[in-house]
Scaffold this active site. Structure first.
Site, mmCIF file in Angstrom:
data_model
loop_
_atom_site.group_PDB
_atom_site.id
_atom_site.type_symbol
_atom_site.label_atom_id
_atom_site.label_comp_id
_atom_site.label_asym_id
_atom_site.label_seq_id
_atom_site.Cartn_x
_atom_site.Cartn_y
_atom_site.Cartn_z
ATOM 1 N N ASP A 32 52.427 46.295 42.497
ATOM 2 C CA ASP A 32 53.464 47.201 42.977
ATOM 3 C C ASP A 32 52.843 48.333 43.772
ATOM 4 O O ASP A 32 51.662 48.634 43.635
ATOM 5 C CB ASP A 32 54.263 47.775 41.796
ATOM 6 C CG ASP A 32 55.150 46.726 41.143
ATOM 7 O OD1 ASP A 32 55.412 45.695 41.788
ATOM 8 O OD2 ASP A 32 55.568 46.945 40.002
ATOM 9 N N LYS A 47 58.126 47.507 45.887
ATOM 10 C CA LYS A 47 58.794 48.221 44.810
ATOM 11 C C LYS A 47 58.994 49.680 45.183
ATOM 12 O O LYS A 47 58.817 50.574 44.374
ATOM 13 C CB LYS A 47 58.035 48.112 43.484
ATOM 14 C CG LYS A 47 58.259 46.783 42.762
ATOM 15 C CD LYS A 47 59.635 46.753 42.140
ATOM 16 C CE LYS A 47 60.038 45.371 41.648
ATOM 17 N NZ LYS A 47 59.777 45.140 40.285
ATOM 18 N N MET A 52 63.237 57.555 36.476
ATOM 19 C CA MET A 52 64.015 57.272 37.693
ATOM 20 C C MET A 52 65.285 58.110 37.743
ATOM 21 O O MET A 52 66.320 57.639 38.221
ATOM 22 C CB MET A 52 64.381 55.769 37.758
ATOM 23 C CG MET A 52 63.168 54.862 37.823
ATOM 24 S SD MET A 52 63.583 53.119 37.672
ATOM 25 C CE MET A 52 63.854 52.969 35.904
#
Ligand SMILES: C[S@@+](CC[C@H](N)C(=O)[O-])C[C@H]1O[C@@H](n2cnc3c(N)ncnc32)[C@H](O)[C@@H]1O
Length: 246
Positions: free
Chosen positions: A33, A55, A169
């Site tokens: 990633d 990603k 997130m």
């Protein structure tokens, strides 16, 4: 085993596992990633094929394509390392990759990693549980499209449950998250800490309250810690030698 789903840890290469390093050191293909540090990729043998699958919003390969790549290289009998940030099974879609490999009949193993959910608070001196302050910790994503969809986050119940919340997130939705938690009864003065790039040289920590979260400006990747423990700073003691030290 042909495919290893490996947790790369939160960013500091010193927090990568010995098992991960051993497998990476004999990989033929490394599928990684965007946020994986280059120090780790240097552990792969010089001839290994390194594949960046992004990603990051807008540029990432669709998950189905990543799954197909893992299956294809695994079926070809190559030693494949799938390197994912933190722990592969904590908001990393590692479960979907394991399912795809299992459904395709490809052998795989999972190597856990140190998750940023715990490492980022720890690097900021915050114990996510602490005697007399927090007897539980909930790790939750702040990035879910439709809150009413199955699997959406029930902020109201989370707010009422008490304990420490670690939100990954969550920065783009922080204003809405804060107002939902306050609406569920959490005090607007509840301590909050935002930890950006915890454990790395880029680490930044901003302390605030639930009422002030909306005005904390830090980019991703950042972890938001909510609860009384977010006011603690039990990081290393200041170096001795200054006035008053013995
Ligand atoms: C897709 S999730 C993956 C989490 C990962 N599997 C883990 O266990 O740490 C990515 C989010 O993790 C958080 N994150 C990852 N690394 C971080 C770090 N070093 N410091 C703070 N937050 C981090 C951020 O919230 C970021 O948006």
């Amino acid at each position: 085993v042909s495919v290893s789903l490996i947790g790369a840890g939160p960013g500091d290469p010193g927090l990568f596992t010995m098992r991960g390093a051993e497998l990476l050191g004999r990989a033929e293909v490394v599928i990684y990633d965007r946020l994986i540090g280059h120090e780790l990729l240097d552990l792969a043998p010089p001839g290994a094929e390194l594949i960046n699958v992004g990603k990051s919003p807008g540029t990432s390969r669709p998950q189905a394509e990543i799954n197909a790549q893992l299956v294809e290289h695994g079926r070809a009998g190559r030693r494949v390392v799938r390197l994912k940030g933190g722990d592969p099974f904590v908001f990393g879609r590692g479960g979907e990759e394991a399912e795809a490999l299992r459904n395709a009949g490809v052998d795989y193993e999972v190597v856990p990693g140190v998750s940023s959910a715990f490492a980022a608070p720890a690097a900021a001196g915050i114990p996510v549980t602490h005697r007399g302050m927090a007897t539980s910790v909930t790790v939750v994503t702040g990035h879910v499209g439709d809150q009413s969809a199955p699997g959406g986050v029930d902020w109201y119940s989370l707010g009422r449950a008490g304990g420490t919340l670690v939100i990954l997130m969550g920065m783009s939705e922080r204003a809405r998250i804060a107002s939902e938690l306050i609406g569920s009864g959490r005090d607007a003065g509840t301590p909050v800490a935002v930890v950006h790039w915890g454990t790395t040289p880029h680490q930044q920590v901003v302390r605030s309250t639930l009422g002030g979260l909306a005005s904390v400006e830090l980019p991703a990747p950042s972890a938001i810690v909510v609860g009384p423990v977010a006011a603690l700073d039990l990081g290393p003691a200041p170096a001795s030698g200054g006035a008053g030290s013995s």
